[in-house]
Write a protein that holds these residues in place. Sequence first.
Motif, short mmCIF file in Angstrom:
data_model
loop_
_atom_site.label_atom_id
_atom_site.label_comp_id
_atom_site.label_asym_id
_atom_site.label_seq_id
_atom_site.Cartn_x
_atom_site.Cartn_y
_atom_site.Cartn_z
N ILE A 75 55.87 123.95 -31.70
CA ILE A 75 56.55 122.72 -32.12
C ILE A 75 55.95 122.29 -33.46
CG2 ILE A 75 57.17 121.98 -29.78
CD1 ILE A 75 54.74 120.09 -29.82
N THR B 194 51.88 123.24 -29.71
CA THR B 194 52.78 124.01 -28.83
C THR B 194 53.29 123.15 -27.68
OG1 THR B 194 50.85 124.80 -27.62
CG2 THR B 194 51.78 126.31 -29.23
N GLY C 121 52.26 115.65 -27.52
CA GLY C 121 52.95 116.81 -28.09
C GLY C 121 54.45 116.58 -28.15
N SER C 122 55.20 117.51 -27.59
CA SER C 122 56.67 117.39 -27.58
C SER C 122 57.14 116.26 -26.68
CB SER C 122 57.27 118.70 -27.08
OG SER C 122 56.97 118.86 -25.70
N GLY C 123 56.31 115.89 -25.70
CA GLY C 123 56.72 114.87 -24.72
C GLY C 123 57.29 115.47 -23.44
N THR D 196 46.26 117.86 -22.00
CA THR D 196 47.02 119.07 -22.34
C THR D 196 46.54 119.70 -23.64
OG1 THR D 196 48.82 117.92 -23.46
CG2 THR D 196 49.02 118.19 -21.09
N LYS E 86 43.39 122.98 -29.42
CA LYS E 86 42.14 122.21 -29.29
C LYS E 86 42.39 120.71 -29.16
CE LYS E 86 39.31 124.99 -32.37
NZ LYS E 86 38.57 124.89 -33.63
N GLY F 73 38.50 115.42 -31.52
CA GLY F 73 38.11 114.02 -31.53
C GLY F 73 36.64 113.85 -31.22
N1 SAH Z 1 51.99 118.56 -23.21
C1 SAH Z 1 52.35 118.92 -24.56
C2 SAH Z 1 51.29 119.81 -25.14
C3 SAH Z 1 51.13 119.60 -26.57
S1 SAH Z 1 49.85 120.56 -27.33
C4 SAH Z 1 53.68 119.64 -24.54
O1 SAH Z 1 53.98 120.34 -23.58
O2 SAH Z 1 54.42 119.51 -25.51
C5 SAH Z 1 48.49 119.44 -27.29
C6 SAH Z 1 48.64 118.14 -28.02
O3 SAH Z 1 47.37 117.47 -28.00
C7 SAH Z 1 48.98 118.29 -29.51
O4 SAH Z 1 50.14 117.55 -29.78
C8 SAH Z 1 47.77 117.71 -30.24
O5 SAH Z 1 48.10 117.03 -31.43
C9 SAH Z 1 47.23 116.75 -29.19
N2 SAH Z 1 45.83 116.35 -29.38
C10 SAH Z 1 44.79 117.09 -29.84
N3 SAH Z 1 43.66 116.35 -29.86
C11 SAH Z 1 44.01 115.11 -29.40
C12 SAH Z 1 43.29 113.89 -29.17
N4 SAH Z 1 41.98 113.78 -29.41
N5 SAH Z 1 43.97 112.83 -28.69
C13 SAH Z 1 45.30 112.91 -28.42
N6 SAH Z 1 46.02 114.03 -28.61
C14 SAH Z 1 45.39 115.12 -29.08
#
Ligand code: SAH
Length: 210
Positions: free
Chosen positions: A50, A55, A83-85, A146, A200, A203
Amino acid sequence: MEHVQELIETLKQQGIRDERVLKAMQNVPREIFLPENLKSHAYENRALPIDCDQTISQPYIVALMTQALQLQSIDRVLEIGTGSGYQTAILSQLCKTVYTVERWEELGQIAQERFRQLELNNIETVFGDGTLGWPEHAPYDAIIVTAATPSIPSAYFEQLTPGKRLVIPVGGSEAQELILAIRDETGWECSTLCGCRFVKLIGEQGWKAD
Ligand code: SAH
């Protein structure tokens, strides 16, 4: 193009037994959460790219993580990594409220627009560092992360009700184990669900930004 029903059959064969989870996977249109050029792949059982180099998780992993949380309809759930939501939308079918935290404002805004479009009105979003949880709405009945961390951030222990469940990928930057951690008064009781590969968690209590 694969159909959602084929995906549901595959998930059953892979061991997803919770009918409520299967129904949520059936009801939420995954194509809404994909970029235009990948929509035709929506019901393939794989992760896809995405925006912002992130991803959308594989449907099997979404179902497995959701099933492991054993959600009840009165639960308030914290999700880290909107992420995508898509995972957020699945959770929203199974609990009272989802509180979801995303680090990239751009991704969070696109996801928010999708929630509006699908009239998912029980989702609260915020942009920020999810390694610190979302203290304002704690304690939660479940936490799902995630993105991958080297170890479990202490904020999740502080913000989860004792006896409740956290699902989180823990390990190195290239490969991790998907951990189910049940909180008791003093610590976590952990078990491994499967091997996995997430982006990853970046934070204060996760990985440092590259
Ligand atoms: N569940 C989502 C997975 C997205 S990938 C889906 O299926 O679409 C993981 C997401 O975690 C990414 O969008 C990334 O930007 C976010 N991420 C990474 N570190 C983060 C943090 N410290 N706080 C919040 N989101 C974080």
